[in-house]
Design an enzyme around this catalytic site. Structure first.
Site, PDB file in Angstrom:
ATOM      1  N   ASP A   6      50.114  40.537  34.958  1.00  0.00           N
ATOM      2  CA  ASP A   6      51.261  39.546  35.031  1.00  0.00           C
ATOM      3  C   ASP A   6      51.661  39.571  36.545  1.00  0.00           C
ATOM      4  O   ASP A   6      51.320  40.213  37.378  1.00  0.00           O
ATOM      5  CB  ASP A   6      52.389  39.857  34.154  1.00  0.00           C
ATOM      6  CG  ASP A   6      53.379  38.610  34.178  1.00  0.00           C
ATOM      7  OD1 ASP A   6      53.033  37.585  34.475  1.00  0.00           O
ATOM      8  OD2 ASP A   6      54.565  38.875  33.713  1.00  0.00           O
ATOM      9  N   GLU A  20      50.323  35.847  41.117  1.00  0.00           N
ATOM     10  CA  GLU A  20      49.944  34.710  41.794  1.00  0.00           C
ATOM     11  C   GLU A  20      50.028  35.177  43.433  1.00  0.00           C
ATOM     12  O   GLU A  20      49.207  34.270  44.284  1.00  0.00           O
ATOM     13  CB  GLU A  20      50.907  33.697  41.621  1.00  0.00           C
ATOM     14  CG  GLU A  20      51.091  33.037  40.250  1.00  0.00           C
ATOM     15  CD  GLU A  20      51.508  34.130  39.183  1.00  0.00           C
ATOM     16  OE1 GLU A  20      52.230  34.851  39.395  1.00  0.00           O
ATOM     17  OE2 GLU A  20      50.839  33.847  38.106  1.00  0.00           O
ATOM     18  N   ASP A  51      54.067  30.692  31.152  1.00  0.00           N
ATOM     19  CA  ASP A  51      55.321  30.489  30.686  1.00  0.00           C
ATOM     20  C   ASP A  51      55.635  28.868  30.239  1.00  0.00           C
ATOM     21  O   ASP A  51      56.350  28.242  31.033  1.00  0.00           O
ATOM     22  CB  ASP A  51      56.511  30.908  31.695  1.00  0.00           C
ATOM     23  CG  ASP A  51      56.369  32.207  31.855  1.00  0.00           C
ATOM     24  OD1 ASP A  51      55.629  32.937  31.247  1.00  0.00           O
ATOM     25  OD2 ASP A  51      56.758  32.762  33.005  1.00  0.00           O
TER      26      ASP A  51
HETATM   27  O1  MIG Z   1      59.648  36.754  35.458  1.00  0.00           O
HETATM   28  O2  MIG Z   1      57.234  40.357  32.015  1.00  0.00           O
HETATM   29  O3  MIG Z   1      54.581  35.222  32.189  1.00  0.00           O
HETATM   30  O4  MIG Z   1      54.671  36.600  29.828  1.00  0.00           O
HETATM   31  O5  MIG Z   1      56.984  38.068  29.145  1.00  0.00           O
HETATM   32  C1  MIG Z   1      58.950  36.732  34.044  1.00  0.00           C
HETATM   33  C2  MIG Z   1      58.236  39.459  31.399  1.00  0.00           C
HETATM   34  C3  MIG Z   1      57.970  37.806  34.194  1.00  0.00           C
HETATM   35  C4  MIG Z   1      56.213  36.484  32.804  1.00  0.00           C
HETATM   36  C5  MIG Z   1      55.065  36.103  32.042  1.00  0.00           C
HETATM   37  C6  MIG Z   1      55.792  36.625  30.671  1.00  0.00           C
HETATM   38  C7  MIG Z   1      56.662  37.746  30.400  1.00  0.00           C
HETATM   39  C8  MIG Z   1      57.648  37.951  31.451  1.00  0.00           C
HETATM   40  N1  MIG Z   1      56.992  37.583  33.028  1.00  0.00           N
END
Ligand code: MIG
Length: 704
Positions: A306, A309, A419
């Site tokens: 995660d 980017e 998201d």
């Molecule tokens: O700023 O880890 O897209 O699936 O649950 C949010 C918390 C950070 C973004 C991910 C989402 C995840 C969440 N993350």
């Protein structure tokens, strides 16, 4: 069939292509090239497909898109970028079709009839790219040729085709065990439960919060024994904290991205202040990839990457600038413009272009500004993970998918589409995005079913399940602070419906897995716009019906309170109406337009002419599916052939040709149907139901 490659500027290797194509020197066909802008006149009939993960329809005409990996949870129609940067389009005209791939590490703008209604212009921010023009006689051929160029798609373990339950967060061991227990108690099949950031100690990668997960290793073991795998998240940023081994090692070895002064760049994300591993540096990549071993040793078989980017909540520099504006504004009589400047100083802190322009990579000796290679970051994080996992166990398939991506990352893992929100239009976007994601190589993909942000309703959940049971990644995920979204969170009536749908998904696993593996092996796509197979005007226009695998056309209900829908059939097809595996009916519909009633607890899909669908059984998880019997429903007017693929689902032996195949051929004769079954799938009972227009269905049982 041909691919032509043209090069512009100094080229950075983007790790996108696997096939070397000689450079051309002449004029770029179709396009006018001027100052890094390529332009093309669109005919009225031209459709523009591609761009993978982005907003709006399957046909991208009528908007301006930017390929720039962006952490933006507001997936609205006026956005230009989402998490992936997928610079591949297909222009599909009446008389000619071709693909265009821009291989570049930085931002690209695709103005597709935004500035001028009939002009497509492509602007590459850095004069640093390879342009590929891909010609073929039809869409399938063009898409296939592109995939041959960029390499074979990632293959997950077969259990990753089961139902997966996630939430931000199941924050304690107790809660995780409890969720698993509930699924088992209620006999709802499930294969995976997700661990979001709270399993870590202070959000530090490759650590465990033993206060909330006192017996983490035992939990992983117990749940796996019960057939449920736990899938932890890994974030891109590593916390700055003395004594934290990942931090200290990275500093010592110089594996983090650098700021202007040559010091490790500081950004703030969930752990507070972090450094970003330099995933564009091969040594750093190797180092980070091996860190996954910490969790693999605890019995973990899959990960989601995660925030890559990379997402930046703020940088020190950005925050200091904002404080300065506050200081300067204090005790002043603010005019409205200064007030907005003050407000924007904070509102604009996250994911700001000034931050992306202020740190650097060491690409194996070459120092490069982040912004110039922005789209390669998440790609190379997932590459690091894949290569690391490969070095840990080279024969084993791990589940791995990422949020950010660019072309080429599909070889290492899948993606989820980030998201989204619990909105009907996001279900619609999910449907429309699938074919474009597939065209860009992403086969293992799906959305947060039910929506991540916002509160889902029982009807949206139901309709969304009715679509997601067909997508390779079928994961229900939702954000902190939102309503619970498990199949049992919406009352008894919905629970029953959702359970039936999950069971139906398990029944579809033989077909989905077979189609998936064949698509990987043959560089085909699984989700297609109708125009890939049908050439009539209506098929070219339709966006709320898509083909799935060789046999099916999906016609999901994507409108609230919809008790039916219009369906267009480009040829005669067999409609399947189902509530669950034990409640299925079918009916032939003729080519043309129909309105079909579909109540909330049921769904419909179509078997194309001279095709068949296979349905197996449900089980508590994928591994427990025995499928001694397969139900085949065939719509045969002349001849239908299906090739069922299967393998062990966990090893990479399929690469050496070790897999099973079952070929089923049904031919309509004058008096009766001839069935030929051939292959090495043993001990199966096949219940074959053959439907043909004008004749009563024929049921046959076939043993091999
Ligand atoms: O700023 O880890 O897209 O699936 O649950 C949010 C918390 C950070 C973004 C991910 C989402 C995840 C969440 N993350």
């Amino acid at each position: 069939m041909s691919i032509k490659r043209f090069s512009f500027g100094k080229i950075i290797d983007c790790n996108s292509v696997v096939k070397e194509i000689e450079k051309e020197n002449g004029q770029v066909p179709y396009f006018l090239e001027k100052d890094s802008v390529l332009s093309f006149k669109l005919e009225k009939e031209d459709l523009v497909y591609g761009l993978g993960e982005n907003v709006r329809g399957i046909n991208k005409r009528g908007w301006i898109f930017e390929s720039y990996c962006s952490d933006d949870p507001n997936h609205a129609q006026d956005k230009k970028s989402l998490y992936g940067a997928h610079n591949f389009i297909i222009i599909h005209g009446e008389n000619r079709s071709f693909g265009v791939f821009i291989d570049t590490p930085s931002k690209v703008k695709f103005d597709i009839g935004y500035s001028e209604i009939d002009t497509l212009s492509i602007e590459v921010e850095e004069n640093n790219y390879d342009l590929y023009i891909i010609e073929g006689t039809n869409l399938n051929e063009i898409s296939k040729e592109f995939r041959e160029l960029i390499g074979k798609s990632y293959v997950p373990p077969k259990w990753a085709f089961g139902y997966q339950q996630s939430r931000w967060s199941y924050a304690t061991e107790k809660e995780v065990r409890e969720i698993g227990r509930k699924f088992r108690e209620k006999n709802i099949p499930i294969d995976c439960i997700y661990l979001d950031i709270d399993y870590m100690e202070k959000f530090k990668n490759f650590t465990i919060n033993y206060e909330s997960f006192p017996n983490f290793d035992q939990m992983v073991k117990d749940m796996k024994e019960d057939g449920i795998r736990l899938i932890p998240i890994i974030d891109a940023g590593c916390k700055i904290e003395n004594g934290y081994d990942v931090y200290e090692e990275g500093i010592k070895k110089g594996y983090y991205c650098l700021d202007k002064e040559g010091n490790p760049f500081v950004a703030a994300v969930w752990p507070g202040k972090v450094h970003f591993p330099d995933f564009l540096n091969s040594e750093a990549r190797l180092w980070f990839g091996k860190k996954y071993k910490f969790l693999v040793d605890k019995g973990i078989d899959g990960f989601w990457n995660d925030m890559n980017e990379p997402a930046i909540f703020y940088s020190e520099e950005g925050l200091n600038k904002a404080y300065k504006i506050v200081e300067e504004s204090k005790n002043k009589n603010l005019d409205i413009y200064s007030f907005f400047a003050l407000k924007d100083a904070f509102m604009g802190l996250s994911n700001s272009s000034s931050d992306y322009n202020s740190f650097y990579h060491n690409m194996d000796g070459k120092i490069i500004k982040h912004n110039d290679v922005h789209n390669l970051f998440g790609h190379n994080m997932t590459r690091a993970a894949a290569e690391g996992l490969d070095s840990i166990d080279k024969d084993k398939r791990f589940l791995l998918f990422s949020r950010a991506s660019s072309i080429g990352m599909h070889r290492y893992g899948g993606i989820w589409t980030g998201d989204n929100t619990s909105l009907w239009e996001h279900l619609e976007m999910n449907v429309k995005m699938m074919p474009n994601l597939n065209m860009c190589g992403y086969l293992y993909t799906g959305a947060d079913t039910g929506g991540f942000g916002g509160n889902c309703t029982p009807d949206l959940m139901t309709r969304w399940f009715q679509f997601s049971i067909f997508t390779p990644l079928f994961r229900n995920h939702s954000a902190m602070g939102t309503r619970n979204q498990e199949p049992f969170a919406f009352g008894e009536k919905s629970e029953k419906i959702l359970k039936n749908l999950i069971e139906f998904r398990y029944g579809l696993v033989p077909y989905i897995y077979s189609e998936y593996m064949k698509a990987v092996i043959n560089n085909d796509i699984m989700f297609k716009p109708l125009s890939f197979e049908y050439n009539d005007v209506t098929s070219r226009e339709i966006e709320d019906q898509i083909l799935m695998g060789d046999s099916l056309m999906l016609t999901p209900i994507i409108k609230q309170n919809g008790r039916g829908r219009y369906v267009y059939l480009p040829e005669d097809m067999l409609m399947i109406r189902a509530k669950g595996l034990n409640d299925i009916s079918y009916k032939v519909f003729s080519k043309g337009h129909h309105y079909i009633n579909v109540e909330l607890e049921e769904f419909i899909f179509f078997v194309r002419k001279d095709k068949m669908i296979l349905l197996g059984e449900s089980a508590k998880n994928v591994q427990s599916i025995e499928n001694k019997e397969l139900n085949i429903i065939a719509f045969v007017e002349e001849k239908a052939i299906y090739e069922l693929y299967n393998d062990d689902g966990i090893s990479k032996d399929y690469l050496n040709g070790i897999f099973d195949k079952l070929r089923i051929e049904i031919i309509k004769g004058k008096e009766e149907f001839n069935i030929n079954v051939d292959g090495n799938i043993k001990d199966k009972k096949l219940n074959i139901t053959i439907i043909s227009k004008g004749s009563k269905d024929v049921k046959k049982v076939y043993y091999i």
